[in-house]
Motif scaffolding. Structure first.
Motif, short mmCIF file in Angstrom:
data_model
loop_
_atom_site.label_atom_id
_atom_site.label_comp_id
_atom_site.label_asym_id
_atom_site.label_seq_id
_atom_site.Cartn_x
_atom_site.Cartn_y
_atom_site.Cartn_z
N UNK A 1 9.48 -0.58 12.23
CA UNK A 1 8.31 -1.57 11.27
C UNK A 1 8.61 -1.38 9.59
N UNK A 2 8.66 -0.16 9.37
CA UNK A 2 8.02 -0.38 8.06
C UNK A 2 9.53 -0.66 7.37
N UNK A 3 10.26 -0.48 7.78
CA UNK A 3 11.78 -0.46 6.42
C UNK A 3 11.97 -2.20 7.16
N UNK A 4 10.99 -3.24 7.91
CA UNK A 4 11.99 -3.82 8.07
C UNK A 4 10.83 -5.82 7.52
N UNK A 5 11.53 -6.64 6.51
CA UNK A 5 10.20 -7.21 5.84
C UNK A 5 9.76 -8.62 7.12
N UNK A 6 10.12 -8.51 8.51
CA UNK A 6 10.17 -9.40 9.22
C UNK A 6 7.94 -9.05 9.92
N UNK B 1 -0.50 -2.70 11.98
CA UNK B 1 0.22 -3.19 10.64
C UNK B 1 0.05 -4.15 9.59
N UNK B 2 0.07 -5.62 10.29
CA UNK B 2 0.22 -7.10 9.88
C UNK B 2 -1.35 -6.92 9.71
N UNK C 1 -4.32 5.66 1.82
CA UNK C 1 -3.70 6.72 2.81
C UNK C 1 -2.98 5.47 4.10
N UNK C 2 -3.14 4.79 3.93
CA UNK C 2 -2.26 3.28 4.78
C UNK C 2 -0.86 4.43 5.60
N UNK C 3 -0.18 4.51 5.10
CA UNK C 3 0.02 5.04 5.58
C UNK C 3 -0.45 6.37 6.79
#
Length: 189
Positions: free
Chosen positions: A65-70, A112-113, A120-122
């Motif tokens: 999820x974090x690695x994608x731009x979709x 995520x969206x 501290x989002x992560x």
């Protein structure tokens, strides 16, 4: 200025490459979901703690999820889960397993969206991964109470322990996924 129209080959090639990149990215997300469920099926560790597969499962899902731009990347990974869970060689006997294991992916996308950008989002995403993975015993409890279909984790441990352990292992998997993502991002710079 002779009145002839110039050909626009450059923009057409750019759009074709962009589409191929998006298709490849979507394919990789589906593979990530398939990989998460195959590892869950094949990695049999008899430690008798409900939810212990949440570490690798949520690490793969949140990392993808974090690695994608979709925008709905984890939900696309859920498609891979849903398709691969249908293969009988994986040994799943629960008819609702596909839907149950898609719920953490959908919850991860929603978190995520719709989480605002914050300091501290992560860490918050890791907690949300734990809550998302806790959707599994929540949905199982709903199925048990409405249909009477027995789940062994509730029979062995009651209702409280599976919720706590799924939350814990989902959080640990989310922390692992965000950690690997952040380290990889720093190494690529």
């Amino acid at each position: 200025m002779n009145g002839s129209v110039q050909q626009k080959n450059l923009s057409r090639e750019f759009l074709t490459n962009l589409t191929i990149e998006k298709i490849l990215e979507i394919l990789l997300l589906v593979i990530a979901g398939a990989m998460a469920i195959v590892i869950h099926a094949r990695l049999r560790t008899p430690i008798n703690i409900p939810g212990h597969h949440g570490i690798e499962f949520m690490a793969i899902i949140l990392g993808a999820r974090l690695s994608s731009s979709v925008k709905w990347a984890s939900s696309i990974s859920a498609i891979g889960i849903g398709v691969f869970i249908l293969f009988p060689v994986l040994g799943f006997k629960d008819p609702m397993m596909g839907l149950i294991y898609m719920l953490p992916c959908i919850f991860t996308d929603l978190a995520y969206n719709y989480l605002p950008k914050m300091k501290y989002r992560y860490l918050v995403l890791s907690v949300m991964a734990g809550v998302g993975y806790m959707m599994i015993p929540l949905s199982r409890m709903f199925i048990t109470l409405t249909t009477g279909f027995p789940y062994s984790s509730f029979i062995k441990h009651g209702f409280v322990v599976p919720f706590a352990t799924f939350l814990l292992f989902g959080f640990l998997g989310g922390a692992l996924g965000t950690g690997v993502y952040r380290i990889g991002k720093k190494l690529l710079k």
